[in-house]
Design a protein around this motif. Structure first.
Motif, short mmCIF file in Angstrom:
data_model
loop_
_atom_site.label_atom_id
_atom_site.label_comp_id
_atom_site.label_asym_id
_atom_site.label_seq_id
_atom_site.Cartn_x
_atom_site.Cartn_y
_atom_site.Cartn_z
N ASN A 153 5.50 -17.79 13.67
CA ASN A 153 5.15 -18.64 14.80
C ASN A 153 6.19 -18.55 15.91
O ASN A 153 7.32 -18.13 15.68
CB ASN A 153 5.06 -20.11 14.37
CG ASN A 153 4.19 -20.33 13.16
OD1 ASN A 153 4.59 -20.02 12.04
ND2 ASN A 153 3.00 -20.85 13.36
N PRO A 192 -2.75 -17.85 17.36
CA PRO A 192 -1.85 -18.50 18.33
C PRO A 192 -0.94 -19.53 17.67
O PRO A 192 0.20 -19.70 18.08
CB PRO A 192 -2.82 -19.16 19.32
CG PRO A 192 -4.12 -19.31 18.56
CD PRO A 192 -4.16 -18.14 17.62
N ASN A 193 -1.41 -20.23 16.63
CA ASN A 193 -0.61 -21.24 15.92
C ASN A 193 0.12 -22.16 16.89
O ASN A 193 1.33 -22.40 16.78
CB ASN A 193 0.39 -20.57 14.98
CG ASN A 193 -0.29 -19.84 13.84
OD1 ASN A 193 -1.38 -20.21 13.41
ND2 ASN A 193 0.34 -18.79 13.35
N THR A 194 -0.60 -22.67 17.85
CA THR A 194 0.03 -23.47 18.91
C THR A 194 0.54 -24.82 18.41
O THR A 194 1.33 -25.47 19.09
CB THR A 194 -0.98 -23.72 20.04
OG1 THR A 194 -2.18 -24.28 19.49
CG2 THR A 194 -1.32 -22.40 20.73
N ASN A 195 0.11 -25.25 17.21
CA ASN A 195 0.53 -26.56 16.71
C ASN A 195 1.71 -26.45 15.74
O ASN A 195 2.04 -27.41 15.04
CB ASN A 195 -0.63 -27.26 16.00
CG ASN A 195 -1.15 -26.46 14.81
OD1 ASN A 195 -0.97 -25.24 14.76
ND2 ASN A 195 -1.80 -27.13 13.87
#
Length: 582
Positions: free
Chosen positions: A387, A442-445
């Motif tokens: 990430n 994307p694993n934005t969290n």
């Protein structure tokens, strides 16, 4: 004679009180070691650099003991500017969780100039390891072996004439400081492939690859006695050898082979396994194996022992790292006599099929099977992802990148210091239906976190380790995961995404192997089961140095109310400043 009678009475009384105090009686075995840990200039692969040594050695001295012995190591930290901690890898620390040697989890670090005493019982025979567990010091040379023999009158279910030890490592010319800075920098700087592979602390780098200037002239010297000849195993024709082969690589998965000789795997991580004959032993960081090798080839010549990198993922070619070489020396040939053939080429670095086949072939040995509980009380799924958090590259588990608190978990839990780490339980799974493990996500969290997994004492826990794509397209790496304080049953391996409805139907529940370290193969999953029966706080993490530094780990807590009084020697950091005493 009166004085003799009184003396005998005194001895009886003394033994009685020792028993009450749970101290070993006079005939019990206590193995004492005094270690001086410091930096020294060494040239393990002909390139001179600072290496962390124990009593002047790297690898450090081998600890040899018998099941049930007490080990006492008095470690003096003479690194001058660095803290240190030593983890006893594979030793379960039953009753002594504070001596697991994991900085930030079970103890505060050992400060420069101070002496710390580790004391624990080796409760099970087998082949184990010790190594630094502070920063990335393991890859600077701070490691060694632990050999625990069976009690008197017991023997292994296989025969051998001689017992030998080999530790495999990879080797970088950059310091651990330089590597850690690059891993935490913006932009991200990967450590790259290692410059050399060492076989029991010895390798050979091609000095022509270094740019020679007035500043680095003499840094690489192939005539240095440390590296001028490879590591040599001298064998007697016709004899059978038990080789205890361990890996403490910082990054690399390895293949190990002895030219012209088969190896029979008989032990893995301290447990006997059904014999498996191999030509190449695939081994991952943190694993230990015993193999039997018969010296049954032409004794008029010597043979190569080689180790080579097999891909951590399916895209990075490690061919710039030359194989590690040693010599299988038939007595009475000269140990420096080079084999008459070239070193054998290892398996293709990107061929994952034979590696998976070896993993699946390991089974507990008949007569030594410890069957797992048929069902688990809890299932936790760990998705391994890469990430971007605050512009920095991280490894994460279920989108949480692990960070260590300033006060070790064991102390915080035992003394109810709830404010020193996040009390919110971390996620026990991921979005199974919608997450595609084969593409860049994307694993934005993703977040940083130091929460822990609290396990019911004596419960049975299943762990599913799920591999996925990294932040690079078509890229998934091999991760060797190591559990502190426990051994686990390996229930199965699989390709692709774990299916919670169908894959458990194929678990190996009859004779699964018990281990403490296991690989998760690219784009695949590994299922484990263990009993949460060891009171303490225990780390579970990827054994690749850079991956753990970047957040690839979790902590389990169990039976904290059953942990005894903590020794003050483990304190002195965070909320325990000023409470340390040797």
């Amino acid at each position: 004679m009166i004085w003799l009678s009184r003396c005998r009475s005194f001895v009886l009384v003394l033994c009685f009180f020792l028993a009450l105090m749970n101290f070993p009686a006079a005939d019990a075995r206590i193995r004492r070691f005094k270690w001086d840990v410091k930096y020294e200039y060494r040239s393990p692969d002909c390139v001179k650099k600072l290496v962390i040594t124990i009593n002047g050695q790297s690898p450090g001295p081998t600890i040899k003991a018998q099941q049930g012995d007490t080990i006492i190591v008095e470690l003096t930290n003479n690194l001058m500017t660095e803290n240190v901690a030593i983890h006893w890898h594979g030793i379960r620390q039953k009753g002594t969780p504070w001596f697991d040697g994991t900085e930030g989890v079970t103890q505060c670090p050992i400060l420069p100039g101070t002496t710390f005493k580790y004391q624990f019982v080796v409760d099970r025979a087998g082949t184990y390891l010790y190594h630094a567990h502070y920063g990335m010091q393991r890859e600077a040379g701070l490691y060694g072996s632990i050999h625990v023999s069976l009690p008197d009158g017991e023997s292994e279910p296989f025969q051998y004439d001689y017992d030998r030890n080999i530790i495999l490592t990879d080797w970088y010319h950059k310091s651990t400081y330089e590597q850690a800075v690059g891993l935490t920098s913006v932009p991200f700087q990967w450590v790259g492939e290692p410059q050399s592979l060492l076989i029991h602390g010895k390798g050979r780098f091609n000095c022509s690859k270094l740019i020679t200037t007035s500043l680095d002239a003499g840094i690489c010297n192939v005539t240095n006695p440390e590296c001028s000849s490879p590591f040599t195993l001298t064998v007697v024709p016709g004899k059978q050898y038990r080789l205890r082969i361990s890996s403490l690589t910082a990054l690399s998965a390895l293949s190990f082979q002895i030219e012209g000789h088969n190896m029979t795997i008989v032990e893995a991580d301290g447990y006997f396994v059904e014999p498996v004959v191999v030509q190449n032993l695939f081994i991952y960081s943190g694993e230990t194996y015993s193999v039997l090798v018969k010296a049954d080839q032409d004794p008029s010549r010597n043979y190569w022992v080689t180790t080579s990198i097999v891909g951590r993922d399916v895209s990075r070619d490690p061919s710039n790292t030359p194989p590690g070489l040693a010599i299988w020396n038939y007595y009475p040939n000269h140990p420096r006599r080079r084999p008459s053939t070239g070193p054998p080429t290892g398996p293709a670095w990107n061929d994952t099929a034979p590696r998976k086949a070896q993993s699946k072939a390991l089974r507990a040995r008949k007569g030594y099977v410890h069957p797992p509980p048929p069902m688990s009380d809890r299932v936790i799924v760990f998705l391994n992802t890469q990430n971007q958090i605050n512009e920095r590259r991280h490894w994460s588990v279920n989108n949480v990148s692990f960070t260590l608190p300033h006060t070790p978990y064991l102390i915080a839990l035992k003394e109810n210091l709830t404010h020193v780490f996040d009390q919110t339980p971390p996620p026990t799974g991921y979005d199974f239906l919608n997450y595609d493990i084969n593409i860049v996500q994307p694993n934005t969290n993703a977040t940083l976190g130091n929460g822990i997994y609290r396990l019911d004492f004596n419960s049975t826990v299943d762990i599913i380790l799920q591999n996925a794509n990294t932040m690079l397209p078509n890229n998934s790496e091999t991760h060797p995961w190591h559990l502190h304080g426990h051994d686990f049953w390996v229930l199965g391996y699989g390709d692709g995404k774990f299916d919670p409805f169908n894959d458990p139907k194929n678990y190996s529940l009859v004779d699964p192997v018990l281990k403490n370290t296991v690989p998760v193969h690219p784009y695949g999953w590994t299922a484990l089961r263990f009993r949460a029966d060891n009171p303490g706080a225990w780390l579970f993490h990827c054994h690749i140095e850079s991956h753990f530094l970047m957040g690839m780990g979790v902590v389990f807590a169990e039976g904290i109310d059953k942990v005894g009084k903590l020794p003050s020697s483990i304190m002195g950091c965070g909320e325990t400043l000023g409470r340390h005493s040797p």
